[in-house]
Design a protein around this motif. Structure first.
Motif, PDB file in Angstrom:
ATOM      1  N   GLU A  45       0.700  -1.197   0.128  1.00 18.82           N
ATOM      2  CA  GLU A  45       0.035   0.073  -0.103  1.00 18.82           C
ATOM      3  C   GLU A  45       0.823   1.327  -0.066  1.00 18.82           C
ATOM      4  O   GLU A  45       0.654   2.306  -0.801  1.00 18.82           O
ATOM      5  CB  GLU A  45      -0.957   0.003   1.155  1.00 18.82           C
ATOM      6  N   ASN A  97       1.108   4.087  -3.037  1.00 18.24           N
ATOM      7  CA  ASN A  97       0.760   5.556  -2.710  1.00 18.24           C
ATOM      8  C   ASN A  97       1.958   6.544  -3.084  1.00 18.24           C
ATOM      9  O   ASN A  97       1.848   7.303  -4.077  1.00 18.24           O
ATOM     10  CB  ASN A  97       0.502   5.766  -1.199  1.00 18.24           C
ATOM     11  N   HIS A 147       0.826   8.729  -6.162  1.00 17.15           N
ATOM     12  CA  HIS A 147       0.528  10.193  -5.533  1.00 17.15           C
ATOM     13  C   HIS A 147       1.797  10.898  -5.581  1.00 17.15           C
ATOM     14  O   HIS A 147       1.701  11.973  -6.421  1.00 17.15           O
ATOM     15  CB  HIS A 147      -0.072  10.129  -4.342  1.00 17.15           C
ATOM     16  N   GLY A 207      -7.081   2.673   1.074  1.00 13.54           N
ATOM     17  CA  GLY A 207      -5.467   2.303   1.119  1.00 13.54           C
ATOM     18  C   GLY A 207      -4.809   2.561   2.368  1.00 13.54           C
ATOM     19  O   GLY A 207      -4.247   1.520   3.259  1.00 13.54           O
TER      20      GLY A 207
HETATM   21 MG    MG Z   1      -3.340   4.319  -1.709  1.00 17.49          MG
END
Ligand code: MG
Ligand code: ATP
Length: 495
Positions: free
Chosen positions: A406, A410, A414, A458
């Motif tokens: 996770e 991310n 992101h 998440g």
């Molecule tokens: Mg995530």
């Protein structure tokens, strides 16, 4: 409680080789105590020569003890126990005529000088190290049976061997597993290897191996070899042990029964007079060991199947994702595929290891590689790991693999979505905790980000696993110099 070595070093003049002899004596003198039905105390002369210190003690498992209290560490002066002084001065086994009643029960005392074989150096002087005091509690003595007489005769042979420096056996390998004891079963052999006495337990063990004839009078080597006859090459050790010629152990199997044999050659007055063979039926023990082994194999197989099932689930989800027209739906399914995949990785690793432990570095590197695969091609993210996770138990490994997946995802989705950057997994492991820092030098967290208020899936998974399952701590902060830094700290529960 001071050890034998502590006491010897502090109070006596024994050197390293002497100490080794003492250790090997006390690791094997249960035999002497059991055959004698007597307590043994090992006395070593004090450094100044004015007294004795008891550095070891053994109680018989075959009879009542004389000493209910520990005597190790006791110091007595010269002259206090004449029998010890005499055995030492005259280098011979000494025995008291009348029982000693001073402790309230009749006790027969005997003392045995302990000689070390092959003292080395140029002097051929025999080296004596101490005296064994052998005390027999006579309160329950009866008219001795054949068994008791054989035991006592064997004990006196062994005592003679101790005084001649022939027991313990020098150079014999230390016995790691529990070897047979007197009570497990005992045979006495003559010089030619024929059985002169068989204890009831020993006879039963041979009956279970398939012996129908009498054991007394039989040549043990030949008899045993015939019972355990198989197509496999003859177990040479078997002949050596069962003939009583060398101090060794072996294991024989026949008719589903497994028996351990230990030979103790009796060498007294310069000649071999026969041997003792201790016998222990270990069938049950071996059966349980085998069971444990199959249990291991079963666990491995289960992990293997779980992994296969997870891969099937991932394949089904991928199929469905492809059919979806809605981009968000498809993305969601693809993410589910990755989550399932990271669990599958852990199970695959577990299916190769016999214990419930995994080398987590392997797993981490595969999860990291998986994350860089999903990064956009233009981002060129190069993830790398610093430090080592080492071996982890599977209860920790499975959730930790999910957490890593996770966090890496991310960072790639992101932080580093549209720019090249660095992605680092840093590990610090100590005896009682594990800290993992996942950091990227990407875009950083959105304005007003609050981990506790975040409701997306998440981080919720991450929080549940870290805080709930692993009893750890989680923090997400802006990284110094730009980007994001996630810290996961897990305490190791005491194993
Ligand atoms: Mg995530
Ligand atoms: N390394 C990071 N860099 C920048 N922003 C991040 C980082 N990690 C998390 N975030 C922010 O935190 C939000 C929550 O993350 P979370 O993983 O919970 O959800 P998500 O990634 O958006 O969706 P999913 O449930 O698919 O993981 C993200 O939407 C993102 O804005």
């Amino acid at each position: 409680m001071p050890t034998l070595s502590d006491l010897a070093v502090r109070h006596t003049a024994l050197d390293d080789a002497d100490l080794e002899w003492m250790h090997s004596l006390v690791s094997d003198w249960q035999l002497l105590a059991d055959l004698s039905f007597a307590d043994l105390i090992l006395w070593i002369p004090l450094r100044d020569g004015n007294g004795w210190i008891a550095i070891a003690q053994m109680r018989p498992t075959t009879g009542p003890t004389v000493y209910h209290d520990d005597v190790v560490g006791t110091i007595i002066a010269k002259g206090e126990r004449e029998l010890i002084d005499t055995a030492w001065a005259e280098r011979r086994i000494c025995r008291e005529g009348d029982p000693d009643w001073s402790s309230g029960v009749p006790v027969r005392e005997e003392t045995i000088p302990v000689r070390r074989a092959d003292p080395g150096g140029s002097s051929s002087e025999p080296r004596y190290l101490g005296v064994i005091q052998r005390s027999t509690n006579l309160s329950s003595a009866r008219t001795p049976s054949r068994l008791e007489l054989t035991y006592l005769q064997s004990a006196s042979d062994l005592a003679q061997m101790v005084a001649e420096g022939r027991f313990p056996f020098s150079g014999a390998e230390p016995i790691l597993v529990r070897s047979p004891r007197v009570g497990d079963g005992l045979l006495r052999l003559d010089r030619a290897g024929r059985v002169t006495y068989a204890s009831p337990n020993a006879l039963s063990a041979y009956r279970r191996l398939g012996l129908t004839a009498d054991l007394v009078g039989a040549e043990l080597g030949r008899t045993t070899a015939l019972l355990c006859y198989s197509d496999e090459p003859i177990n040479e050790n078997l002949m050596v042990v069962a003939s009583g010629k060398e101090p060794r152990e072996t294991e024989v199997e026949a008719g589903g029964t497994v028996v351990q044999l230990r030979a103790i050659p009796l060498v007294v007055g310069g000649g071999r007079i026969g041997a003792l063979v201790l016998i222990r039926d270990v069938t049950e023990l071996r059966r349980r060991e085998r069971e444990l082994m199959t249990k291991d194999a079963t666990i491995r197989e289960i992990h293997h199947r779980v992994k296969n099932n997870l891969q099937t689930v991932a394949a089904l989800l991928r199929l469905q994702a492809r059919r979806l027209r809605v981009p968000e739906g498809r993305e969601a399914l693809e993410e589910a595929v990755r989550r399932v995949g990271s669990i599958a990785i852990v199970h695959e690793t577990l299916s190769h290891t016999p214990e419930e432990q995994v080398d987590f570095d392997d797993i981490a590197d595969r999860v990291i590689a998986m994350a860089s695969e999903v990064s956009a091609p233009e981002a060129q993210v190069v993830p790398h790991r610093v430090g080592s996770f080492g071996v982890l138990r599977s209860e920790i490994a499975t959730p930790l693999a999910m957490v890593l997946t996770e966090l890496l995802q991310n960072a790639v989705q992101h932080g580093l979505a549209h720019r090249p950057g660095r992605l680092q997994v840093k590990v610090c492991r100590s005896a009682d905790r594990l800290d993992v820092i996942v950091s990227d030098d990407g875009a950083g967290l959105p304005e007003g980000f609050d981990l506790d208020a975040s409701t997306s899936l998440g981080l919720q998974i991450v929080r549940t696993l870290v805080v709930g399952e692993l009893s750890g701590r989680l923090s997400i902060e802006p990284r110094e110099g730009g980007g994001t830094e996630v810290t996961v700290g897990i305490p190791f529960p005491p194993a």
